[in-house]
Design an enzyme around this catalytic site. Sequence first.
Site, PDB file in Angstrom:
ATOM      1  N   CYS A   1      -3.268  -6.758   5.284  1.00  0.00           N
ATOM      2  CA  CYS A   1      -2.310  -5.886   4.592  1.00  0.00           C
ATOM      3  C   CYS A   1      -1.684  -5.024   5.668  1.00  0.00           C
ATOM      4  CB  CYS A   1      -3.033  -5.020   3.567  1.00  0.00           C
ATOM      5  SG  CYS A   1      -1.963  -3.750   2.862  1.00  0.00           S
ATOM      6  N   THR A   2      -0.379  -4.914   5.602  1.00  0.00           N
ATOM      7  CA  THR A   2       0.310  -4.211   6.688  1.00  0.00           C
ATOM      8  C   THR A   2      -0.085  -2.745   6.796  1.00  0.00           C
ATOM      9  OG1 THR A   2       2.084  -4.097   5.084  1.00  0.00           O
ATOM     10  CG2 THR A   2       2.365  -5.617   6.914  1.00  0.00           C
ATOM     11  N   HIS A   3      -0.634  -2.183   5.716  1.00  0.00           N
ATOM     12  CA  HIS A   3      -1.027  -0.770   5.765  1.00  0.00           C
ATOM     13  C   HIS A   3      -2.353  -0.543   6.494  1.00  0.00           C
ATOM     14  CE1 HIS A   3       2.041  -0.561   2.738  1.00  0.00           C
ATOM     15  NE2 HIS A   3       1.857   0.717   2.513  1.00  0.00           N
TER      16      HIS A   3
ATOM     17  N   CYS B   1       5.060  -7.961   5.066  1.00  0.00           N
ATOM     18  CA  CYS B   1       4.266  -7.537   3.910  1.00  0.00           C
ATOM     19  C   CYS B   1       3.438  -8.759   3.546  1.00  0.00           C
ATOM     20  CB  CYS B   1       5.202  -7.163   2.761  1.00  0.00           C
ATOM     21  SG  CYS B   1       4.375  -6.849   1.201  1.00  0.00           S
ATOM     22  N   ASN B   2       2.137  -8.586   3.532  1.00  0.00           N
ATOM     23  CA  ASN B   2       1.268  -9.734   3.240  1.00  0.00           C
ATOM     24  C   ASN B   2       1.478 -10.256   1.823  1.00  0.00           C
ATOM     25  OD1 ASN B   2      -1.092 -10.017   5.500  1.00  0.00           O
ATOM     26  ND2 ASN B   2      -0.224  -7.984   5.417  1.00  0.00           N
ATOM     27  N   THR B   3       1.635  -9.320   0.879  1.00  0.00           N
ATOM     28  CA  THR B   3       1.794  -9.736  -0.517  1.00  0.00           C
ATOM     29  C   THR B   3       3.079 -10.557  -0.671  1.00  0.00           C
ATOM     30  OG1 THR B   3       0.764  -7.627  -1.096  1.00  0.00           O
ATOM     31  CG2 THR B   3       1.757  -8.878  -2.881  1.00  0.00           C
TER      32      THR B   3
ATOM     33  N   ASP C   1       9.425  -4.647   4.161  1.00  0.00           N
ATOM     34  CA  ASP C   1       8.106  -4.423   3.569  1.00  0.00           C
ATOM     35  C   ASP C   1       8.290  -3.681   2.253  1.00  0.00           C
ATOM     36  OD1 ASP C   1       5.212  -4.221   3.433  1.00  0.00           O
ATOM     37  OD2 ASP C   1       5.430  -2.119   3.948  1.00  0.00           O
ATOM     38  N   SER C   2       7.214  -3.612   1.498  1.00  0.00           N
ATOM     39  CA  SER C   2       7.248  -2.865   0.236  1.00  0.00           C
ATOM     40  C   SER C   2       7.287  -1.361   0.465  1.00  0.00           C
ATOM     41  CB  SER C   2       5.995  -3.210  -0.569  1.00  0.00           C
ATOM     42  OG  SER C   2       4.847  -2.937   0.216  1.00  0.00           O
TER      43      SER C   2
ATOM     44  N   TYR D   1       3.549  -3.436  -3.988  1.00  0.00           N
ATOM     45  CA  TYR D   1       3.786  -4.787  -4.490  1.00  0.00           C
ATOM     46  C   TYR D   1       2.451  -5.459  -4.882  1.00  0.00           C
ATOM     47  CZ  TYR D   1       8.670  -5.095  -2.705  1.00  0.00           C
ATOM     48  OH  TYR D   1      10.012  -4.938  -2.470  1.00  0.00           O
ATOM     49  N   GLY D   2       1.371  -4.999  -4.267  1.00  0.00           N
ATOM     50  CA  GLY D   2       0.066  -5.665  -4.421  1.00  0.00           C
ATOM     51  C   GLY D   2      -0.330  -5.999  -5.847  1.00  0.00           C
TER      52      GLY D   2
ATOM     53  N   GLU E   1       0.119   5.494   2.054  1.00  0.00           N
ATOM     54  CA  GLU E   1       1.453   5.934   1.613  1.00  0.00           C
ATOM     55  C   GLU E   1       1.537   7.459   1.531  1.00  0.00           C
ATOM     56  OE1 GLU E   1       4.334   4.173   0.918  1.00  0.00           O
ATOM     57  OE2 GLU E   1       3.500   2.199   1.301  1.00  0.00           O
TER      58      GLU E   1
HETATM   59  N1  DGL Z   1       2.757  -4.256   2.269  1.00  0.00           N
HETATM   60  C1  DGL Z   1       1.738  -4.687   1.351  1.00  0.00           C
HETATM   61  C2  DGL Z   1       0.943  -5.811   1.984  1.00  0.00           C
HETATM   62  O1  DGL Z   1       0.932  -5.985   3.189  1.00  0.00           O
HETATM   63  C3  DGL Z   1       0.806  -3.586   0.955  1.00  0.00           C
HETATM   64  C4  DGL Z   1       1.418  -2.537   0.089  1.00  0.00           C
HETATM   65  C5  DGL Z   1       1.792  -3.017  -1.272  1.00  0.00           C
HETATM   66  O2  DGL Z   1       0.920  -3.343  -2.102  1.00  0.00           O
HETATM   67  O3  DGL Z   1       2.977  -3.074  -1.510  1.00  0.00           O
HETATM   68  O4  DGL Z   1       0.312  -6.534   1.273  1.00  0.00           O
END
Ligand code: DGL
Length: 269
Positions: free
Chosen positions: A183-185, A72-74, A9-10, A41-42, A151
């Site tokens: 989004c994983t967060h 990570c969705n992005t 993940d990011s 990463y978004g 975060e």
């Molecule tokens: N992990 C990213 C996601 O699931 C969210 C955090 C990011 O923007 O890196 O999209």
Amino acid sequence: MQQPIAILDSGVGGLTVVKEVMRQLPREKIMYFGDTARTPYGPRPAEEVTRFTRQIVDYLIQYRPKMIVIACNTATAVALEDIRSRVAIPVVGVIYPGARAANGRTQTGIVGVIGTEGTIRSSAYEIALKQLSPNIEVISLACPRFVPLVEQGNFRSKETQEAVESSLAPLKKRDIDTLILGCTHYPYLSDTIASVMGSDVTLINSADETAREISTILHDRNRLTRDGGIPVHQFFCSGDPRMFRKIAQQWLGEQIELTPVVWQVPNIV
Ligand code: DGL
């Protein structure tokens, strides 16, 4: 030696997937990489996210994982197919499992999706949902304020409540009955999101669905770990290890074995 499941993940968001894999597949060894030096990463361009994702996969592949999970969705939205074409092991993303679960749950056929700017811009959830059900209506919304709060480990403050209420206001006006936490967060904020959206809206947590997908794939390939003791998971992060450790231990409820990684490339941003 037991082959691990590599999860990346990011940052700390993919730990929501780790927690579910630990719960559903307690015998599997996990190797997790959080690219905390370059999170988020978004807002980044797709090519850059793809490059970073390749770099993490190249790093993790040296440990001979039996599967790669892009938690990570992005990164899933922009790099899943690219990574699949580069490695010979199964690669699982978080978007399809979440879309499939939402499609199975919605009664009204109106589904909300919240995610980062990158995920929403890619329309990846909308594409996946429409492939499953062409008549489904998808209402997508980027919520850029949520990731920085998570975060910082800021899950339940007044500031978080206010950010969730104001960000989700446009969705409250629509008739959705199912909301994908794309989004994983966001599962870190699910109590607040649930209270703001109300009990008529079912939240879909991609982390649960992804863990189920991992389990199915390993089962179908006869690659589930059937014996052995309690696995020792390994964590890597590219940024501040103290913050990562704090959030990981708080979220997972256990001590972790953490290796800080310094990227040996000149173009770290
Ligand atoms: N992990 C990213 C996601 O699931 C969210 C955090 C990011 O923007 O890196 O999209």
